[in-house]
Enzyme design. Structure first.
Site, PDB file in Angstrom:
ATOM      1  N   ASP A 291       0.846  -1.184   0.000  1.00 39.08           N
ATOM      2  CA  ASP A 291       0.000   0.000   0.000  1.00 39.08           C
ATOM      3  C   ASP A 291       0.883   1.237   0.000  1.00 39.08           C
ATOM      4  OD1 ASP A 291      -2.348   1.584   0.178  1.00 39.08           O
ATOM      5  OD2 ASP A 291      -2.199   1.671   2.364  1.00 39.08           O
ATOM      6  N   HIS A 292       0.346   2.317  -0.504  1.00 37.37           N
ATOM      7  CA  HIS A 292       1.046   3.602  -0.474  1.00 37.37           C
ATOM      8  C   HIS A 292       0.791   4.277   0.865  1.00 37.37           C
ATOM      9  CE1 HIS A 292       0.964   3.782  -5.150  1.00 37.37           C
ATOM     10  NE2 HIS A 292       2.150   3.386  -4.719  1.00 37.37           N
TER      11      HIS A 292
ATOM     12  N   TYR B  88      -4.879   4.874   0.310  1.00 34.39           N
ATOM     13  CA  TYR B  88      -5.979   4.060  -0.235  1.00 34.39           C
ATOM     14  C   TYR B  88      -5.637   3.228  -1.471  1.00 34.39           C
ATOM     15  CZ  TYR B  88      -7.894   8.176   2.191  1.00 34.39           C
ATOM     16  OH  TYR B  88      -8.115   9.208   3.059  1.00 34.39           O
ATOM     17  N   HIS B  89      -4.439   2.640  -1.524  1.00 30.65           N
ATOM     18  CA  HIS B  89      -4.046   1.890  -2.720  1.00 30.65           C
ATOM     19  C   HIS B  89      -3.560   0.468  -2.401  1.00 30.65           C
ATOM     20  CE1 HIS B  89      -3.040   6.122  -4.513  1.00 30.65           C
ATOM     21  NE2 HIS B  89      -4.333   5.861  -4.559  1.00 30.65           N
ATOM     22  N   PRO B  90      -4.317  -0.343  -1.659  1.00 28.16           N
ATOM     23  CA  PRO B  90      -3.848  -1.707  -1.368  1.00 28.16           C
ATOM     24  C   PRO B  90      -3.927  -2.610  -2.596  1.00 28.16           C
ATOM     25  CG  PRO B  90      -6.064  -1.408  -0.506  1.00 28.16           C
ATOM     26  CD  PRO B  90      -5.612  -0.058  -1.002  1.00 28.16           C
TER      27      PRO B  90
END
Length: 530
Positions: A292-293, A467-469
């Site tokens: 994730d980011h 919010y980038h999993p």
């Protein structure tokens, strides 16, 4: 028991694409199951409604992570979409594909033959209707509308100029030949309204071979002799089943898809055995490889009231914005808040931009849940290719329980170093003209954070997800990969996973557009054999 050729679990960014594309063939019957409602609340349609969807249980799973040992044991908030459109219905609407080198890496180094940049570009273009850009890298006529911000805040333009003062050139197209630079983001909007995957691919679609069932919580994939035959789900107080004559396709995202696989007996045998789940296929990598980011923000008050704010003046601005939106869909309510940004190399020797910035003309803290009553700006920064890896697991065999989410943030020391460099660059951005003349007191990190150790502590206290999993059902050509290069789950038949969980590694940017691309590409693979 209802029966269809294809049963798709999850009406999000990938699921909507798959349901639409597969049902274009009237010889195929398709069922789409979505855990959330089909009804599109105003907050899903109006871009600025993201303030509401961020904490609305009617459209958001509202997940929490396990305590993060490298972030002062905080349980992190992980919003994910639980409504038709999935996370594309509650996200920031930023349209970014990532760097072309990311996809070439997938193909050349990570065993994903057929997923190089030249392979995926046609599917990005097929999905897209770009209102401004019409060159060979962009699409027109596709279902997903992509446009410039309708009424950008003047401070967003100032941010771009401030980046230029820091020798970061303006970039009018982050999805063009060059990603590096600063500019206004293009957005998934149409006529001042959000354009989620649902809006793009399914809204208004009525086909006799497509059935969409909302409020349907999938509880397990059904198997017979190692083949997926259907899905069990709960709707209200009923437990129902639907048969899949050809395939079951999981499109629940990087959290829900691995959880459903494990609940269905496909996953690490040792872990499943702890919960008394019968093993269908021992697949140790299901749920692993979570990436994730992680994001850290520089937040500052401003000396003027140009931005949005939870103040009396901000309220008056908001009332005017409602009138403007009702009249012609312009003004503040069309804002995604993250209107501008930049892609930057944190050190000159980096071959690709490794930091991404999202600039918001509003004071934002803890995903907007801590409302600071002041006019100001927030500059988010994330490390685009973190080296830390986490996992999705089970805490219970109860399919209604949330899964274990452990991103294992900052496990690798390089990730902390990148965020420190990013924070320093971000501070310089906000201090440069013309934006610098608008800046007042720095709220975060704050003037007291003036050395390396203090910055380390600040990041551990305040970093959050952007919010980038991805990655929890890794695609690859090796036997350990969860899915093959056509997203078929290894070890069983008749089952695919098609969503962000199949990405072998994070791309350099926001993950919504790549997820839609993946579904477009796999829909062709399925239709080619159906």
């Amino acid at each position: 028991m209802a029966s269809f050729d294809y049963v798709i679990v999850g009406g999000g960014s990938a699921g909507c694409v798959l349901a639409s594309r597969l049902s274009e063939n009237d010889k195929l019957s398709v069922c789409l199951l979505e855990a959330g409602p089909a009804k599109q609340d105003w907050s899903v349609n109006v871009p600025a409604g993201i303030i509401k969807t961020m904490k609305d249980p009617n459209s958001n799973w509202l997940f929490r992570t396990a305590p993060q040992k490298n972030l002062e044991n905080r349980e992190m908030f992980w919003p994910r979409g639980r409504v038709m459109g999935g996370s594309s219905a509650i996200n920031g609407m930023v349209y970014i594909r990532g760097h072309r080198a990311d996809y070439d890496r997938w193909s050349a180094e990570e065993g994903c033959t057929g997923w190089a940049w030249d392979d995926v570009l046609p599917y990005f273009r097929r999905s897209e209707n770009n209102e401004r850009l019409t060159d060979d890298l962009h699409g027109t006529g596709g279902p997903l509308n992509v446009c410039d911000p309708r009424s950008p805040n003047p401070m967003s333009e100032m941010y771009v100029r401030a980046c230029e003062a820091n020798q970061i050139a303006e970039n009018p197209d982050f999805n063009g030949d060059r990603q590096e630079g600063a500019g206004l983001y293009q957005l998934t909007q149409k006529d001042g309204r959000r354009c989620s995957a649902y809006h793009a691919y399914l809204e208004g679609v009525s086909r006799p071979n497509l059935e969409v069932i909302d409020m349907a919580r999938a509880t397990r994939v059904l198997f017979a002799d190692g083949r997926a035959t259907g899905v069990e789900y709960r709707r209200g107080d009923q437990t129902l089943t639907v048969e899949a004559k050809a395939e079951v396709i999981l499109a629940g995202g990087a959290v829900n898809s691995p959880q459903l696989l494990m609940l269905s007996g496909v996953g690490p045998a040792a872990e499943l055995g702890q919960f008394g789940i019968d093993i269908v296929a021992d697949r140790p990598e299901v749920g692993q490889n979570l990436q994730d980011h992680l994001d850290v923000s520089v937040v500052s008050k401003t000396t003027t009231a140009l931005g949005f704010a939870f103040t009396m003046k901000g309220l008056m601005m908001g009332l005017g914005a409602v009138r403007a939106y009702r009249k012609n869909r312009t003004g503040m309510l069309t804002s995604n808040f993250a209107e501008a940004g930049a892609f930057v190399r944190s050190t000159p020797e980096k071959p690709l931009p490794d930091l991404q910035y999202h600039f918001l003309p509003v004071v934002s803290d803890q995903h907007g849940q801590n409302r600071i009553k002041a006019h100001g700006v927030t500059l988010h920064c994330c490390d685009l290719r973190p080296k830390s890896r986490g996992r999705i697991g089970l805490v219970s065999a109860d399919p209604m329980a949330d899964p274990l989410i452990d991103p294992n943030y900052l496990d690798h020391p390089d990730d902390m170093a990148a965020l420190k460099r990013g924070t320093a660059i971000g501070r310089n951005m906000l201090s440069a003209a013309p934006l610098g003349s608008q800046m007042g007191e720095e709220i975060y990190p704050g003037a007291a954070i003036d050395d390396d150790d203090k910055l380390d502590g600040f990041i551990r206290r305040k970093a959050e997800t952007i919010y980038h999993p991805v990655g929890t059902c890794r695609m690859g050509s090796d036997d350990a990969a969860v899915v093959d290069t056509e997203c078929r789950v290894r070890g069983v038949e008749g089952l695919r996973v098609v969503d962000a969980s199949v990405m072998p590694s994070l791309i350099g940017g926001n993950t919504n557009a790549p997820t839609i691309m993946i579904a477009e590409k796999i829909s062709d693979a399925i239709r080619g054999t159906a």
